[in-house]
Design an enzyme around this catalytic site. Structure first.
Site, mmCIF file in Angstrom:
data_model
loop_
_atom_site.group_PDB
_atom_site.id
_atom_site.type_symbol
_atom_site.label_atom_id
_atom_site.label_comp_id
_atom_site.label_asym_id
_atom_site.label_seq_id
_atom_site.Cartn_x
_atom_site.Cartn_y
_atom_site.Cartn_z
ATOM 1 N N HIS A 93 0.740 -1.387 -0.145
ATOM 2 C CA HIS A 93 0.218 0.469 -0.425
ATOM 3 C C HIS A 93 1.097 1.418 -0.180
ATOM 4 O O HIS A 93 1.164 1.575 0.950
ATOM 5 C CB HIS A 93 -0.934 -0.061 1.397
ATOM 6 C CG HIS A 93 -1.860 -0.752 0.834
ATOM 7 N ND1 HIS A 93 -2.783 -1.304 2.113
ATOM 8 C CD2 HIS A 93 -2.343 -1.906 0.440
ATOM 9 C CE1 HIS A 93 -3.296 -2.318 1.720
ATOM 10 N NE2 HIS A 93 -3.345 -2.538 0.509
ATOM 11 N N TYR A 151 -9.591 4.983 7.016
ATOM 12 C CA TYR A 151 -10.202 5.234 9.008
ATOM 13 C C TYR A 151 -10.925 6.799 8.422
ATOM 14 O O TYR A 151 -11.163 7.670 7.414
ATOM 15 C CB TYR A 151 -8.617 6.240 8.709
ATOM 16 C CG TYR A 151 -8.142 5.159 9.355
ATOM 17 C CD1 TYR A 151 -7.372 4.588 11.215
ATOM 18 C CD2 TYR A 151 -7.173 4.983 8.260
ATOM 19 C CE1 TYR A 151 -6.666 3.953 10.838
ATOM 20 C CE2 TYR A 151 -5.928 3.779 8.491
ATOM 21 C CZ TYR A 151 -5.753 2.777 9.880
ATOM 22 O OH TYR A 151 -4.806 2.588 9.891
ATOM 23 N N PRO A 188 -6.206 -0.178 18.273
ATOM 24 C CA PRO A 188 -5.706 0.084 16.870
ATOM 25 C C PRO A 188 -5.149 0.733 15.280
ATOM 26 O O PRO A 188 -5.171 0.723 14.558
ATOM 27 C CB PRO A 188 -6.182 -1.262 16.219
ATOM 28 C CG PRO A 188 -7.483 -1.052 17.684
ATOM 29 C CD PRO A 188 -7.067 -0.729 18.641
ATOM 30 N N LYS A 190 -0.141 0.322 15.135
ATOM 31 C CA LYS A 190 0.603 0.005 15.529
ATOM 32 C C LYS A 190 1.412 -1.473 16.771
ATOM 33 O O LYS A 190 2.469 -1.147 16.708
ATOM 34 C CB LYS A 190 1.359 1.345 16.539
ATOM 35 C CG LYS A 190 1.516 2.745 15.832
ATOM 36 C CD LYS A 190 2.735 3.088 14.943
ATOM 37 C CE LYS A 190 2.449 3.720 13.439
ATOM 38 N NZ LYS A 190 3.204 3.377 12.655
#
Length: 404
Positions: free
Chosen positions: A75, A204, A296, A300
């Site tokens: 990505h 997100y 989350p 990380k």
């Protein structure tokens, strides 16, 4: 009691313990892994799989990257959606070439297990009553039971890779460790389904209805998340209700083209920020979730565990190859610098993207004031090249620090 010996005793056969064992093996350093549950149980844990550039390089250094490189999806960017408006963070361009790899944690664990078995390295699954002893001395050892027999594992060093609820952290006297914790007032409801991802890159999403995340495991399997109250139960959420709510939180064009299907796994995970200081006690080293937990948001958790592994592996290699025992004391200091950076980024992302629903956030300020500050800050970061660069650098992960 049966006595066995090794150089490094590793408690925990999750990805961090297995990766450490494989890297040490590559340097000719003997190690034995002790795991409380079966290998199948370890592989049954559903976890995320966004690998930072440094983690992917470490997997290659361990010699177990063949499937990751063949099947993992690179990505070069990630998207942040704010009330339906999409902002792409070009990771590769903004960092000068760094990217992330989408490759499931289960698959990484399976590859490491297979490599360990092929090398005929010792692993004791279903080891019970595991307990480190004399870790402040030069002759530490670990006792455990396996197959109805009691064992004493003598070693030089102990790596505690046994997670948040493991025995390793508890071995450090309570008065000598400081534990920092922030529990968030919501959880993530996750659903996995055998449907193609709704977008080539992760999204997100912040919306007035709460946070959502669109992620993936492969070209045919997707993983989605919704922010939900801690009082919710999985049974409250039918598949139909989940998909309907998810579409309302994601950008309209993404929702319109989304394919839905029956869930193959559904669960609710609480969110917390947690750090234990120090991460070292004598010849015992805490690695990964044994020392720190991150929400989350920002991907990380697994990556911070990998940076712990990188630090410890380099230190132990120097000890055994160069006889340099002075570098051992650097572990906690080096590891914690990267841990706190990852914790801060995860905390920041969580505060930016979630609705605190009238709760006081981790800043302690008035919820509405907090919301306005976060909206303003997010607007700056997403609409400034310097701001986007900061997000990109943090997302792909900072370089690993070398011991002095």
């Amino acid at each position: 009691m049966k006595t066995i010996k090794t150089q490094v005793a590793i408690i925990g056969a999750g990805p961090s313990g297995l990766l450490l064992g494989q890297l040490l093996h590559k340097q000719g350093i003997d190690n034995i892994i002790l795991e409380r549950v079966t290998g199948d149980y370890v592989l049954g844990r559903i976890r995320a799989g966004i690998l930072e550039q440094g983690f992917a390089d470490l997997v290659r250094e361990a010699g177990v990257a063949e499937r990751m490189d063949a099947e993992g999806h690179v990505h070069e960017g990630v998207e942040l959606s704010v009330n339906g408006v999409r902002h792409r963070i070009d990771l590769k361009e903004l960092t000068g070439g760094d990217v992330v790899v989408c490759y499931g944690q289960v698959e990484i664990t399976r590859d490491l297990m297979d490599a360990r078995e092929a090398a005929k390295l010792e692993t004791y699954y279903e080891a019970s009553e595991v307990q480190p002893h004399d870790v402040k001395s030069d002759t530490p050892y670990v006792t455990f039971k396996h197959g109805g027999e009691e064992y004493r594992l003598e070693c030089d060093y102990v790596a505690g890779c046994d997670g948040f609820h493991g025995v390793s952290r508890q071995t450090i006297p309570q008065e000598l460790r400081t534990e920092h914790e922030r529990v968030y007032p919501f959880g993530w409801l996750g659903l996995m389904a055998d449907v193609p991802p709704c977008n080539e890159e992760l999204i997100y999403a912040m919306s007035e209805r709460g946070f959502a995340l669109a992620s993936q495991r492969s070209l045919t399997r997707s993983r989605y998340y919704l922010q939900v109250p801690l009082t919710d139960k999985v049974e409250d959420w039918s598949d139909e209700r989940f998909w309907d709510e998810l579409k309302k939180r994601l950008p309209a064009d993404v929702a319109a083209n989304m394919q839905t299907g029956p869930s193959i796994e559904k669960s609710i995970a609480p969110l917390r920020s947690f750090v234990c200081e120090p991460m070292q006690y004598g010849n015992l080293f805490l690695v990964g979730d044994a020392a720190h937990i991150v929400p989350p948001t920002g991907a990380k958790g697994l990556n911070l565990a990998a940076s712990d592994v990188a630090t410890l592996y380099k230190i132990l290699t120097r000890v055994y190859k160069n006889g340099d025992k002075d570098c051992i004391s650097q572990y906690s200091e080096i590891a914690l610098r990267r841990v706190w950076n990852g914790e801060r980024f995860s905390w920041w992302m969580t505060n930016m993207m979630h609705d605190f629903e009238g709760e006081v956030s981790s800043t302690g300020m008035d919820p509405l004031m907090q919301k306005r500050f976060m909206e303003s800050e997010l607007n700056y970061y997403l609409n400034s090249e310097n701001g986007r660069k900061v997000i990109a650098e943090q997302y792909v992960g900072l370089p690993y620090e070398e011991p002095k």
